[in-house]
Motif scaffolding. Structure first.
Motif, PDB file in Angstrom:
ATOM      1  N   GLU A 165     144.556  26.036  43.429  1.00  9.89           N
ATOM      2  CA  GLU A 165     145.270  24.807  43.776  1.00  9.89           C
ATOM      3  C   GLU A 165     144.746  24.217  45.088  1.00  9.89           C
ATOM      4  OE1 GLU A 165     149.420  25.557  43.902  1.00  9.89           O
ATOM      5  OE2 GLU A 165     149.721  25.171  41.759  1.00  9.89           O
ATOM      6  N   LYS A 166     144.508  25.080  46.073  1.00  4.68           N
ATOM      7  CA  LYS A 166     144.003  24.592  47.365  1.00  4.68           C
ATOM      8  C   LYS A 166     142.599  24.008  47.222  1.00  4.68           C
ATOM      9  CE  LYS A 166     146.745  27.770  50.173  1.00  4.68           C
ATOM     10  NZ  LYS A 166     146.726  28.873  51.171  1.00  4.68           N
ATOM     11  N   VAL A 167     141.754  24.669  46.405  1.00 10.10           N
ATOM     12  CA  VAL A 167     140.400  24.161  46.201  1.00 10.10           C
ATOM     13  C   VAL A 167     140.441  22.810  45.498  1.00 10.10           C
ATOM     14  CG1 VAL A 167     138.217  24.565  44.993  1.00 10.10           C
ATOM     15  CG2 VAL A 167     139.345  26.444  46.200  1.00 10.10           C
ATOM     16  N   LEU A 168     141.295  22.690  44.483  1.00 12.88           N
ATOM     17  CA  LEU A 168     141.409  21.427  43.750  1.00 12.88           C
ATOM     18  C   LEU A 168     141.950  20.323  44.658  1.00 12.88           C
ATOM     19  CD1 LEU A 168     142.832  22.729  40.352  1.00 12.88           C
ATOM     20  CD2 LEU A 168     140.557  21.770  40.750  1.00 12.88           C
ATOM     21  N   ALA A 169     142.936  20.675  45.509  1.00 13.90           N
ATOM     22  CA  ALA A 169     143.514  19.671  46.396  1.00 13.90           C
ATOM     23  C   ALA A 169     142.489  19.169  47.410  1.00 13.90           C
ATOM     24  CB  ALA A 169     144.733  20.256  47.116  1.00 13.90           C
ATOM     25  N   SER A 170     141.595  20.049  47.839  1.00 16.33           N
ATOM     26  CA  SER A 170     140.589  19.647  48.820  1.00 16.33           C
ATOM     27  C   SER A 170     139.367  18.977  48.180  1.00 16.33           C
ATOM     28  CB  SER A 170     140.133  20.862  49.625  1.00 16.33           C
ATOM     29  OG  SER A 170     139.455  21.787  48.785  1.00 16.33           O
ATOM     30  N   GLY A 171     139.257  19.058  46.832  1.00 13.05           N
ATOM     31  CA  GLY A 171     138.103  18.493  46.151  1.00 13.05           C
ATOM     32  C   GLY A 171     136.860  19.342  46.245  1.00 13.05           C
ATOM     33  N   GLY A 172     137.004  20.589  46.704  1.00 15.73           N
ATOM     34  CA  GLY A 172     135.848  21.446  46.856  1.00 15.73           C
ATOM     35  C   GLY A 172     135.182  21.834  45.547  1.00 15.73           C
ATOM     36  N   HIS A 173     135.908  21.686  44.420  1.00 14.76           N
ATOM     37  CA  HIS A 173     135.327  22.073  43.130  1.00 14.76           C
ATOM     38  C   HIS A 173     134.324  21.043  42.616  1.00 14.76           C
ATOM     39  CE1 HIS A 173     138.388  19.151  42.155  1.00 14.76           C
ATOM     40  NE2 HIS A 173     137.938  19.064  40.924  1.00 14.76           N
ATOM     41  N   ARG A 174     134.385  19.828  43.168  1.00 13.73           N
ATOM     42  CA  ARG A 174     133.515  18.773  42.637  1.00 13.73           C
ATOM     43  C   ARG A 174     132.043  19.113  42.841  1.00 13.73           C
ATOM     44  NH1 ARG A 174     137.662  15.541  45.143  1.00 13.73           N
ATOM     45  NH2 ARG A 174     139.030  14.650  43.539  1.00 13.73           N
ATOM     46  N   GLU A 175     131.710  19.716  43.952  1.00 16.22           N
ATOM     47  CA  GLU A 175     130.322  20.098  44.180  1.00 16.22           C
ATOM     48  C   GLU A 175     129.863  21.128  43.151  1.00 16.22           C
ATOM     49  OE1 GLU A 175     129.777  21.378  48.162  1.00 16.22           O
ATOM     50  OE2 GLU A 175     130.311  19.434  49.059  1.00 16.22           O
ATOM     51  N   VAL A 176     130.762  22.026  42.783  1.00 15.58           N
ATOM     52  CA  VAL A 176     130.420  23.022  41.766  1.00 15.58           C
ATOM     53  C   VAL A 176     130.195  22.344  40.425  1.00 15.58           C
ATOM     54  CG1 VAL A 176     131.215  25.094  40.566  1.00 15.58           C
ATOM     55  CG2 VAL A 176     131.713  24.790  43.001  1.00 15.58           C
ATOM     56  N   VAL A 177     131.065  21.381  40.085  1.00 16.09           N
ATOM     57  CA  VAL A 177     130.898  20.653  38.824  1.00 16.09           C
ATOM     58  C   VAL A 177     129.566  19.911  38.819  1.00 16.09           C
ATOM     59  CG1 VAL A 177     131.819  18.779  37.405  1.00 16.09           C
ATOM     60  CG2 VAL A 177     133.382  20.447  38.436  1.00 16.09           C
ATOM     61  N   ASP A 178     129.233  19.252  39.952  1.00 15.70           N
ATOM     62  CA  ASP A 178     127.947  18.548  40.041  1.00 15.70           C
ATOM     63  C   ASP A 178     126.778  19.513  39.863  1.00 15.70           C
ATOM     64  OD1 ASP A 178     129.176  16.133  40.444  1.00 15.70           O
ATOM     65  OD2 ASP A 178     129.107  16.266  42.641  1.00 15.70           O
ATOM     66  N   LEU A 179     126.888  20.684  40.445  1.00 15.58           N
ATOM     67  CA  LEU A 179     125.816  21.670  40.334  1.00 15.58           C
ATOM     68  C   LEU A 179     125.640  22.104  38.886  1.00 15.58           C
ATOM     69  CD1 LEU A 179     123.759  23.498  41.754  1.00 15.58           C
ATOM     70  CD2 LEU A 179     125.587  25.193  42.045  1.00 15.58           C
ATOM     71  N   VAL A 180     126.756  22.337  38.197  1.00 16.63           N
ATOM     72  CA  VAL A 180     126.677  22.741  36.790  1.00 16.63           C
ATOM     73  C   VAL A 180     126.054  21.632  35.943  1.00 16.63           C
ATOM     74  CG1 VAL A 180     128.031  23.343  34.752  1.00 16.63           C
ATOM     75  CG2 VAL A 180     128.592  24.362  36.972  1.00 16.63           C
ATOM     76  N   LEU A 181     126.478  20.399  36.181  1.00 19.72           N
ATOM     77  CA  LEU A 181     125.924  19.280  35.421  1.00 19.72           C
ATOM     78  C   LEU A 181     124.422  19.140  35.665  1.00 19.72           C
ATOM     79  CD1 LEU A 181     128.752  16.623  35.950  1.00 19.72           C
ATOM     80  CD2 LEU A 181     128.251  17.890  33.843  1.00 19.72           C
ATOM     81  N   ASP A 182     124.009  19.313  36.912  1.00 26.01           N
ATOM     82  CA  ASP A 182     122.578  19.223  37.237  1.00 26.01           C
ATOM     83  C   ASP A 182     121.784  20.304  36.511  1.00 26.01           C
ATOM     84  OD1 ASP A 182     123.100  17.098  38.864  1.00 26.01           O
ATOM     85  OD2 ASP A 182     123.109  18.269  40.738  1.00 26.01           O
TER      86      ASP A 182
END
Length: 404
Positions: A165-182
């Motif tokens: 929840e804390k990671v999602l609230a801070s938006g820190g997961h977006r970089e991981v999603v971008d990395l996976v997409l790349d």
């Protein structure tokens, strides 16, 4: 010193005897007799006082003699209280530490490459010893028990859910999603053959082969285009779907017993799997061996880098007055905290040590340290007694002469 003091007493006694015997023939020997008499009285009195500190004079158990062996424990407690009150008081420690630049002195010492090398060598030796200790079978079992009790056995679901929840609230997961997409796009670009028969093998056999290739290529192109759209659009529907899925997972990890149970079951199977345990043991053994080898070799890259980093950090501290002041403040606070917390225990070491000594041993220790100065008391008593005897005899003679 005892021999000297006793010899003076003996000399005074001989002089007294001679003067006493001849003073009727030679009246002036009265002054000598008085001096010798006073010297003997002073010497005997101070001999008794000094001896009474350590033992019973002449073996006679006179009250308030043999003070040190009799009151050894009380002396130890008093000494401990004296050190606690006068040496370990907050104002004394703070004043002493405040006058010292401990951070600057330490940094200046560590800035010398030879000193940094010595510290790293000593630290490496200690770490090698710890690593070898941890390799002991019983120690490994104890560590495994502690890890299992405090890390593996407690439920993982709720903590992971709260962290999610804390990671999602801070938006820190977006970089991981971008990395996976790349990474997925790179893989698709490098492996177009993965779509070669994905659709075409399901088409009727009468469809021409070139149509098969067109369909597969089209599918590959559209997949990459879709990924490009997701990568370029922060508000893409897929991104929101991923966010929603992760939020649901975080919530279930905290509140859904079934999800928590499945996670705990998977965790138990993983850590109890003999293959996992064997892999962990092998990894630990390899890491320990590599660490021990690197720490044991004075010319290893690890030790050279540690020496350079330590010396560089010391030079930075030595050259930055603000940093030194901050470090000194923290050192002082830590020292004051330790002194305040353990002042009584430190003083107790003195009391307990003295209490554990044998009475005769304690007497010998103290007499050895201060006995020489105490013998000067006997010598001074002999001299002062002689002077007092002459003075008293002279005053009495003068008064008697005037009275006639």
């Amino acid at each position: 010193m005892k021999t000297l003091a006793t010899s003076l007493l003996a000399i005074a006694a001989v002089v007294f005897a001679v003067a006493f015997a001849l003073q009727d023939r030679y009246p002036w020997l009265g002054f000598v007799r008085a001096a010798a008499e006073g010297a003997m009285v002073g010497a005997l009195a101070d001999w008794f006082a000094v001896t009474a500190l350590f033992r019973h004079p002449l073996g006679l158990r006179i009250p308030h003699t043999a003070i040190i062996p009799t009151r050894k424990d009380e002396i130890g407690e008093s000494l401990g209280e004296f050190v606690e009150t006068n040496f370990l008081a907050d104002d004394v420690v703070a004043g002493k530490l405040g006058s010292l630049d401990l951070a600057g002195a330490t940094a200046g010492w560590l800035a010398e490459p030879e000193n940094a090398r010595r510290v790293v060598a000593e630290g490496s030796g200690a770490l090698v010893g710890v690593a070898r200790l941890l390799d002991d079978e019983r120690m490994r079992d104890a560590i495994e028990a502690v890890v299992r009790t405090h890390l593996i056995d407690p439920p993982w679901g709720p903590p992971l859910g709260r962290l999610g929840e804390k990671v999602l609230a801070s938006g820190g997961h977006r970089e991981v999603v971008d990395l996976v997409l790349d990474r997925v796009d790179e893989w698709l670009a490098a492996h177009p053959e993965a779509f070669a028969t994905l659709v075409s093998r399901r088409l009727p056999s009468w469809v021409p082969s070139f149509v098969d290739r067109v369909v597969d290529e089209r599918l590959h192109t559209e997949a990459r285009r879709f990924l490009a759209d997701v990568r370029g659009d922060p508000e893409h529907t897929l991104r929101h779907a991923i966010d929603d899925a992760l939020a649901q997972l975080a919530d279930r990890l905290q509140h859904d017993p079934d999800t928590v149970s499945r996670l705990e079951s998977a965790k138990a199977r993983a850590f109890d799997d003999p293959r996992i345990r064997e892999l962990a043991a092998s990894a630990w053994a390899a890491a320990r061996t590599a660490a021990v080898d690197a720490l044991s070799d004075p010319e290893s890259e690890l030790r050279r880098r540690a020496e350079a980093a330590l010396a560089d950090a010391a030079r930075r501290v030595a050259g930055d007055p603000g940093l030194r002041a901050s470090l000194n403040s923290r050192i002082n606070d830590a020292a004051l905290h330790l002194v305040s917390a353990y002042r009584h225990d430190i003083a107790g070491i003195i009391s307990e040590t003295v209490r554990g000594w044998d009475a005769a041993e304690t007497t010998d220790k103290i007499e050895t340290q201060v006995g020489r100065d105490l013998q000067f008391i006997r010598i001074n008593g002999t001299v002062v007694g002689a002077l007092a005897g002459v003075a008293i005899y002279s005053a009495a003679t003068l008064i008697a002469t005037l009275a006639r």
